[in-house]
Design a protein around this motif. Structure first.
Motif, mmCIF file in Angstrom:
data_model
loop_
_atom_site.group_PDB
_atom_site.id
_atom_site.type_symbol
_atom_site.label_atom_id
_atom_site.label_comp_id
_atom_site.label_asym_id
_atom_site.label_seq_id
_atom_site.Cartn_x
_atom_site.Cartn_y
_atom_site.Cartn_z
ATOM 1 N N UNK A 66 0.838 -1.204 0.000
ATOM 2 C CA UNK A 66 0.000 0.000 0.000
ATOM 3 C C UNK A 66 0.870 1.251 0.000
ATOM 4 N N UNK A 67 1.900 1.265 0.837
ATOM 5 C CA UNK A 67 2.782 2.419 0.887
ATOM 6 C C UNK A 67 3.701 2.537 -0.298
ATOM 7 N N UNK A 68 3.962 1.421 -0.995
ATOM 8 C CA UNK A 68 4.872 1.457 -2.135
ATOM 9 C C UNK A 68 4.230 2.018 -3.390
ATOM 10 N N UNK A 69 2.944 1.759 -3.558
ATOM 11 C CA UNK A 69 2.275 2.171 -4.788
ATOM 12 C C UNK A 69 1.402 3.414 -4.611
ATOM 13 N N UNK A 70 0.983 3.700 -3.397
ATOM 14 C CA UNK A 70 0.123 4.851 -3.148
ATOM 15 C C UNK A 70 0.982 6.040 -2.722
#
Length: 281
Positions: free
Chosen positions: A205-209
Motif C-alpha cells: 500500500x505504501x509502495x504504490x500509493x
C-alpha cells in the motif's frame, strides 16, 4: 358524413423533429450559460465578500453542518461495502495470478483514486443537491428571492456563496472519511478472509500509493462539490410552478449532478493517467 383524418407528410414530421431537437439544444446551451454565470459570480463574489468583510460566515457554517448531517453516516455505510467489494474482487484476481502481496496496493489505489471521490460526488449530488435545491426552490416559490431582489440584496451573495463555501469545505472532509473507512474495510477483509499478512498489505500500500494520489482524490472531490452546488442552486433559483416545481428542481439537480460527476471523472481519469501514471512511491 365522411370523416377525414389528417396525416402529416414525411417532410412535416422531419421538420417537427428537427425543430424540437434544435430547441432542446438551444435551451440546454442557455441553461449551461446561466450556470456558468452563477459559477463566475459566486467565485468572484466570494473573494470580494471576504475582502470587504461582508461574507455570511454564520450561514456558511450552518450549511456546512447541514451537509455533514445528511452525508456523514451514508458515507460510512457506502465506504464499508465498497472497500469490501474492491478487496474481494481484486483479491480473487490477484490470487489467481499468485500475487497476493499486492492486494494492499490495488485495493488502496482503487479506493483512493476512484472510489472515494466518486462516492463523495454521488453523496453530495444525491443528498446534498436535493437539500440545496429543495431549500432554494421553496424560497423561490414563496417569492423570497423576489423579495431579496426588490430590497437590492443579491441572492447569489446572500444564499449561493455561503452554500458554495460550505460545500467546498465539506467535500474534502467527506472524501478523507470515505478513504479511511474504505481502506480499513478492505484491510480487514484482506487479513481476515484472504490470508494476507498485515505487513505485506501495508508495505505494498505504501509502495504504490503516493501523496499525489491523495491530492488528486481531494481535488476531484472539491470539483465534484463545486459542480453539485452550482447545479443545485441554479435549479432551486429557477424553480417555478408551485410544489411540483420544487420537486422537479430537486430531480433535475440530482440527475444533472450525477451526470456531470461521471463525465468530469472520466476526463479527469484520462488526464491523470496521461500525466501522472501509477508509479512506486
Amino acid at each position: 358524413m365522411k370523416l377525414v383524418t389528417y396525416q402529416p407528410d414525411k417532410d412535416s414530421a422531419v421538420r417537427i423533429v428537427r425543430d424540437n431537437f434544435s430547441g432542446t439544444v438551444v435551451a440546454s446551451l442557455r441553461t449551461f450559460g446561466r450556470a456558468a454565470g452563477i459559477a463566475q459570480e459566486s467565485v468572484v463574489g466570494t473573494i470580494t465578500d471576504i475582502a470587504r468583510r461582508e461574507f455570511q460566515w454564520k450561514e456558511a457554517i450552518l450549511q456546512a453542518w447541514r451537509l455533514v448531517t445528511v452525508t456523514a453516516i451514508p458515507a460510512i455505510l457506502m465506504a464499508i461495502p465498497f472497500g469490501v467489494i474492491v478487496s474481494v474482487q481484486v483479491g480473487n484476481l490477484i490470487h489467481t495470478l499468485g500475487a497476493d502481496s499486492l492486494l494492499g496496493a490495488t485495493g488502496g489505489l482503487g479506493v483512493i483514486k476512484q472510489g472515494a471521490p466518486l462516492a463523495t460526488g454521488f453523496l453530495l449530488g444525491g443528498a446534498g443537491a436535493a437539500a440545496l435545491a429543495a431549500d432554494l426552490g421553496a424560497r423561490t416559490i414563496r417569492e423570497e428571492i423576489d423579495a431579496l431582489n426588490t430590497m437590492g440584496i443579491s441572492p447569489i451573495h446572500r444564499l449561493v456563496i455561503p452554500r458554495m463555501v460550505a460545500m467546498l469545505f465539506v467535500a474534502p472532509l467527506l472524501n478523507v472519511l470515505i478513504i479511511f473507512v474504505g481502506v480499513l474495510a478492505g484491510y480487514m477483509v484482506a487479513i481476515g478472509g484472504q490470508g494476507v499478512t498485515p505487513g505485506s498489505y501495508w508495505a505494498t500500500f505504501g509502495s504504490f500509493t503516493t501523496t499525489a494520489d491523495v491530492w488528486i482524490s481531494l481535488v476531484k472531490a472539491v470539483i465534484f462539490g463545486f459542480l453539485v452546488v452550482i447545479i443545485a442552486c441554479q435549479r432551486g433559483l429557477e424553480a417555478k410552478g408551485g410544489p411540483r416545481g420544487v420537486a422537479d428542481a430537486v430531480n433535475a439537480a440530482v440527475v444533472l449532478s450525477v451526470v456531470s460527476i461521471v463525465t468530469v471523472n472520466l476526463v479527469a481519469t484520462q488526464l491523470t493517467a496521461m500525466f501522472l501514471p501509477t508509479r512506486l512511491a
